[in-house]
Design an enzyme around this catalytic site. Structure first.
Site, PDB file in Angstrom:
ATOM      1  N   ASP A   1      22.363  15.247  76.618  1.00 36.52           N
ATOM      2  CA  ASP A   1      21.357  16.148  76.028  1.00 36.52           C
ATOM      3  C   ASP A   1      19.997  15.449  76.125  1.00 36.52           C
ATOM      4  O   ASP A   1      19.746  14.473  75.416  1.00 36.52           O
ATOM      5  CB  ASP A   1      21.680  16.411  74.537  1.00 36.52           C
ATOM      6  CG  ASP A   1      22.914  17.295  74.327  1.00 36.52           C
ATOM      7  OD1 ASP A   1      23.080  17.833  73.219  1.00 36.52           O
ATOM      8  OD2 ASP A   1      23.727  17.433  75.278  1.00 36.52           O
TER       9      ASP A   1
ATOM     10  N   LYS B   1      22.589  26.183  73.757  1.00 38.34           N
ATOM     11  CA  LYS B   1      23.050  25.484  72.560  1.00 38.34           C
ATOM     12  C   LYS B   1      21.995  25.654  71.479  1.00 38.34           C
ATOM     13  O   LYS B   1      20.805  25.450  71.733  1.00 38.34           O
ATOM     14  CB  LYS B   1      23.273  24.001  72.861  1.00 38.34           C
ATOM     15  CG  LYS B   1      23.690  23.185  71.633  1.00 38.34           C
ATOM     16  CD  LYS B   1      24.147  21.773  72.035  1.00 38.34           C
ATOM     17  CE  LYS B   1      24.336  20.869  70.820  1.00 38.34           C
ATOM     18  NZ  LYS B   1      24.816  19.524  71.187  1.00 38.34           N
TER      19      LYS B   1
ATOM     20  N   LYS C   1      18.788  24.006  75.176  1.00 43.53           N
ATOM     21  CA  LYS C   1      19.138  23.773  73.767  1.00 43.53           C
ATOM     22  C   LYS C   1      17.895  23.914  72.918  1.00 43.53           C
ATOM     23  O   LYS C   1      16.798  23.514  73.335  1.00 43.53           O
ATOM     24  CB  LYS C   1      19.726  22.359  73.659  1.00 43.53           C
ATOM     25  CG  LYS C   1      20.062  21.878  72.259  1.00 43.53           C
ATOM     26  CD  LYS C   1      20.773  20.516  72.325  1.00 43.53           C
ATOM     27  CE  LYS C   1      20.798  19.820  70.962  1.00 43.53           C
ATOM     28  NZ  LYS C   1      21.418  18.494  71.019  1.00 43.53           N
TER      29      LYS C   1
END
Lengths: 479, 312, 275
Positions: B149, B248, B212
């Site tokens: 991430d 996400k 995300k």
């Protein structure tokens, strides 16, 4: 294919208590109508019979007028503050019994509970709150002391937003010192009958609010009564014209809120995703049973395919079904007649050469239903582009220049509303100046507020409801 | 199960510019649509289905200065078996940790389906040269991370240097190779809807497998409006390239009710295919407990307390 | 000798607070003594902080919400009529006059409640400028208002010193002197209403002790003086106000549209109209 189906989430109807039979409401209480005729009111989503209602006749209208005369004697002696207090109390009661009213409205008329709960009822309460606050300040509303109420007002309302239309009519009329005889639509009388109960509960002086249910003959009798000083009508243009003609020999006040064939104009510099939402809301809200529905998509040609593809995808997520299911987006068509009208117009549209897209959905076997429908490859001359369908059917027309968009939009006898989708501010203002419509929504649609005047140009009617300007529908210049 | 796509999911810079030029979003209209989606009433089987989806989509997260191997041990155990009293409850999708804890997390999840995701690229601020970010990322991968991430370079974004932001993600994707890459936008800093959509599209064009919402380290975390916008970006990107990216949401999703609202957005805007850990994740810590309580309540019809469920 | 009946507190930021100075003064109502706060300069400072927050909170409500909040306040008042009646009678009014005053107060509250979502329609307008421009003038609330109540024993006058500014969306610091009991009692109904904390603050004291602090405080945007004050007091207020151009209204109107106008700031916006 992975799917997540929503289980039914039904709003219980045990909260409502519908009588088997109803009379009319005059002299502050329910009474048996002189007319012995009754009709059934059904739930359009199941065709089950909900109740029997009186079809008021000339004699009943006479009684109502007598009742209104007595009511006026009392009402005209009260101060604006006193009138305000009654209206505030009604607003409160409506708020407290909102859930009950919402369920009843969905049962009687077929609209989704999500709409009646989240839109109709809050607006109804808001209208009473707003107009209550005008009752004691009419002297400063228009900078003139020369305005006075008409006296006895006859009001005829339609079946698409029964209780909301009642609030648009009754609240300003009473706030301005008039008394009312209301005739609700034949197919949707139940919330008006429940409202009459509230009038009793707040102790509204007898005769101030009168309710006579019935059909077209009842409405005609009301319109024809010589002692009515003002008529306010919302409904079809055809009936509106009839009323104007019928009352030609009398000096009465008249406001008409009639049909529409609004253009929802989407320019190529619009925020496309939000424009799609606005277009969907414009025509599918309330099953398209909306006078100001954006029933013509006037789309800039260079974004046609991209827009239509997003529109069809979005339409597919609309849920058609049981109005009492909280997840339903599109409810039942209000009556068999209306369903037949929509069906025949759509068939004509296909015959004339329009391309039709309808969403895939399972329709219940009982009740009156129509799938969300989109026409493309349609021409401004097609019937589906000119006639008010009053159903969940959208017709697409294209344009190339801003001037053309205006021309196409104005090319109709109607002029109730219009939508403009562009992120360019100056274009919004330029277009708004040129559109012949009483309500213009820029980058939004179907927005209503008690403080915002609503009404049409041309054959969509005359007079305004709501706002400071809406007061003028119920006040006349003292002669 | 492979979540990785090789560089076929990137767009060249000039095509990317076309995508992000003239982005237009109306704030009021968007908020209305999101609010309307939140009125969906999810009950009975559809609720249980949603709750199970949520657990399976969670990345159990701990990103604290005080994290230790012991802490990771507890969390991974919970990740693998969230509710020991109910074996029908699935494992979560992944655990998300700092690079220093990756090897421990990997060790503890070895015989399970739970993936190990690591933050990198100078998470959470991203205020460092690209070389450092590459090293940071490479280290995490060498330690065994299955997923990475990263954060976008907000400094570059707000300075208007979108090319730099894009190039950095391209570079980090190259380091990742077949390791699944999620790109954090930090929507709370981007603020406007046009910014969020722009950053989403640039990140997708540069090869992100997932976009995300947030680092969870600032007070403005995820929002349903941001999720909706990102869904629109994912759909538009798919229309142009055919590539299906994932989303996400992280930061501030504390209870099941809210999480279910996110699922509704994904369901109605993207479709059922996205309701899978390969395409949707929740970055969460306390969310799982609330979901477990709700699952138990549906089964037993009684409200629960969190002491019935093990600490993670 | 009668005992002290009750100690009232100021109502600031949604809470009941004593004066930070600890000082009080005594008000006698029909053989009963009440101790009420002797507001100090620090109290004023705290009240302004609260009123600023209150302004932000009150501004967030739609005009419709404001109407509902004020209408609900009238419902609260209705429920406590006996209490107000008692205080007015103890202050020296006859039963009849007290009843009249309360009825007028209730009618005033109804009038202003229904005004909250109307005044904009009466004060704003489009301007017919020459050229392809959309030009609109609309009004915004000034901000934090310090309101000095009259010395009359009247619930109606008290409300009329508060409602014009409150209705237009301003937050108010209402200051009373010898007739403070009525105001501090009203604070209890305010507390039970849905008015955001700090939107309406009630304080008691001696105005001459705080006249400088109030008129010098830059974050009080306007002062509305409903009480009769001396020429010297006017001079002090206006001279201090001049340092920050604070708006000063001496004996403003308490009824009709005119009562609201002082608390509004006009903003004019232009936008071209073109393709």
């Amino acid at each position: 294919m992975n799917t997540w189906e929503y289980a039914e989430s039904i709003e219980s109807s045990s909260i409502v208590n519908i009588e088997k039979k109803y009379g009319i409401f005059i002299d502050g209480k329910f009474q048996t109508a002189k007319s012995k005729k009754f009709i059934k009111t059904i739930s359009p989503s199941t065709e089950e019979v909900l109740s029997s209602i009186s079809v008021g006749n000339k004699s009943d209208i006479n009684s109502a007028v007598d009742s209104a005369k007595s009511g006026l004697k009392i009402w005209s002696k009260l101060s604006g503050t006193e009138r305000a207090k009654y209206l505030f109390k009604l607003a409160r009661l409506i708020q407290e019994r909102s859930r009950e009213f919402a369920v009843l409205e969905s049962l009687d008329g077929g609209k989704p509970i999500k709409e009646s709960r989240d839109f109709d009822l809050p607006q109804v309460a808001a209208n009473f709150f707003y107009f209550a606050g005008w009752a004691d300040k009419l002297d400063i509303s228009w900078n003139t002391k020369g305005l006075k109420p008409y006296g006895i007002v006859g009001q005829i309302i339609p079946w698409n937003f029964p209780l909301l239309m009642l609030s648009w009519k009754v609240a300003p009329a009473l706030a301005t010192g008039n008394v009312v005889i209301l005739k609700p639509a034949e197919s949707t009388p139940l919330t008006a009958l429940l409202f009459a109960e509230l009038c009793e509960e707040v102790g509204l002086p007898p005769g101030v609010f009168n309710l006579v249910t019935g059909d077209g003959t009842t409405g005609a009798a009301l319109v024809q009564h010589p002692d009515i000083s003002k008529i306010a009508f919302t409904g079809s243009t055809a009936v509106g014209k009839y009323i104007q003609k019928e009352t030609a020999d009398r000096d009465i006040g008249l406001t008409l809120e009639l049909g529409g064939k609004a253009a929802n104009i989407v320019f190529n510099d619009a925020a496309i995703d939000q424009a799609v939402e606005g277009v969907v809301n414009g025509i599918f809200f309330n099953q398209g049973h909306v006078c100001c529905a954006g029933s013509r998509l006037v789309l800039q040609e260079d974004i046609h395919d991209e827009f239509v593809s997003k529109l069809e995808k979005r339409m597919q997520s609309l849920r058609v079904g049981n109005p009492l299911d909280k997840n339903t987006d599109i409810g039942a068509i209000n009556s068999k007649e209306q369903l037949n009208k929509i069906t025949s117009l759509v068939d004509e549209g296909v015959a004339e050469g329009g391309s039709i897209f309808q969403t895939e959905c399972d329709l219940p076997s009982n009740g009156f239903w129509f799938k969300p429908t989109l026409f493309t490859n349609a021409q401004p001359s097609y019937k589906i582009a000119r006639e008010e369908i009053f159903g969940p059917v959208l017709t697409t027309l294209t344009f190339r220049t801003p001037e053309e968009a205006i021309e196409i939009s104005n090319n109709t006898e109607y002029g109730l509303s219009a939508g403009i989708w562009t992120e360019k501010g100056s274009k919004i203002l330029w277009a708004a100046d040129r559109l012949q419509a009483g309500v213009i929504w820029a980058n939004t649609f179907n927005k209503f507020d008690p403080s915002s005047p609503f009404g049409g140009y041309k054959e969509s009617g005359f007079g305004r409801e709501g706002g400071r300007h809406g007061l003028l529908s119920y006040l006349k210049v003292q002669s | 199960m492979s979540l990785t796509k090789e560089s076929q999911n990137t767009l060249n810079w000039s095509s990317t510019v076309e995508l992000i030029d003239n982005l237009r979003v109306d704030e009021v209209g968007l908020k209305e649509r999101v609010a309307s989606l939140a009125t969906r009433s999810i009950k009975k089987d559809s609720k249980l289905q949603a709750l199970n989806y949520i657990v399976s989509m969670c990345d159990l997260t701990t990103l604290e200065g005080e994290d230790t191997e012991g802490k990771i041990g507890q969390m991974t155990a919970k990740a693998i078996r969230p509710d020991p009293s109910n074996l029908e409850v699935p494992s979560v999708a992944a655990v998300c940790v700092y690079p220093a804890l990756v090897s421990k997390a990997k060790e503890m999840t070895l015989n399970s389906d739970v993936k190990v995701a690591s933050v990198s690229s100078y998470f959470p601020s991203g205020q460092a040269p690209l070389e450092s970010k590459i090293l940071d990322t490479q280290f995490a991968i060498d330690q065994g991370a299955d997923e990475i991430d990263i954060v976008i370079n907000r400094k570059a974004f707000f300075e208007g240097d979108y090319r730099k932001m894009y190039d950095e993600i391209i570079a980090l994707k190259e380091v990742c190779k077949s390791v699944h890459l999620k790109t954090i936008l930090e929507v709370g800093e981007l603020r406007t809807y046009e910014n969020i959509k722009k950053a989403s599209l640039i990140s997708l064009a540069a090869g992100s497998d997932f976009i995300k919402t947030s680092t969870g380290k600032i007070s403005n975390g995820s929002s349903r409006e941001a999720c909706y916008l990102m869904a629109k970006a994912v759909w538009d990107y798919k229309t142009v390239t055919g590539f299906k990216a994932g989303i996400k949401v992280a930061g501030g999703i504390r209870d099941s009710k809210d999480a279910i609202r996110y699922l509704v957005i994904v369901n109605e805007e993207l479709g059922g295919e996205w309701l899978h850990p390969d395409y949707f994740r929740f970055g969460a810590s306390s969310l799982v407990d609330d979901v477990l309580k709700q699952i138990k309540k549906l089964k037993t019809n009684a409200y629960q307390s969190s002491y019935y469920f093990p600490r993670g | 000798m009668n005992e002290v009946k009750k100690t009232y507190k100021n109502y600031v930021g949604g809470k009941y607070v004593r004066s930070e100075s600890g000082k009080t003064f005594r008000i006698e109502l029909k053989n009963n003594f009440y101790e009420v706060p002797l507001t100090s300069r620090k109290d004023i400072r705290d009240a302004v902080v609260a009123a600023k927050k209150g302004f932000a909170g009150w501004q967030k409500l739609t005009p419709y919400n404001k109407t509902q909040v004020l209408y609900r306040l009238s419902e609260m008042l209705e429920g406590n009529i006996d209490t107000y009646q008692q205080i007015l009678e103890d202050s020296g009014l006859t039963k009849v006059k007290a009843k009249q005053d309360i009825k007028m107060a209730s009618d005033s509250l109804i009038w202003f409640a229904g005004m909250a979502d109307k005044w904009e329609q009466m004060t704003g307008n489009l301007n017919p400028v020459a050229g392809d421009f959309f030009n609109i003038s609309h009004q915004e609330s000034i901000g934090v208002i310090f309101s000095l109540n009259t010395n009359e024993n009247s619930l109606n006058q008290l409300l009329l010193s508060i409602l014009p500014s409150l209705t237009t969306g301003c937050s108010v610091i209402s200051f009373s002197e010898s007739n403070s009991i009525l105001a501090l009692k009203l604070a209890e109904d305010i507390n039970n209403s849905d008015l955001p904390s700090g939107a309406l603050n009630i304080m008691s004291g001696n105005f001459s002790q705080v006249i400088d602090d109030v008129s010098n405080h830059v974050e009080i945007n306007a002062m509305a003086i409903y009480k009769d004050i001396t020429k010297d007091e006017k001079i002090i207020i206006r001279e201090n106000a001049s340092k920050s151009l604070k708006r000063i209204f001496i004996k403003p109107s308490t009824s009709g549209l005119e009562s609201l106008l002082p608390f509004l700031e006009t903003k004019t916006v232009w936008h071209p109209k073109g393709r």
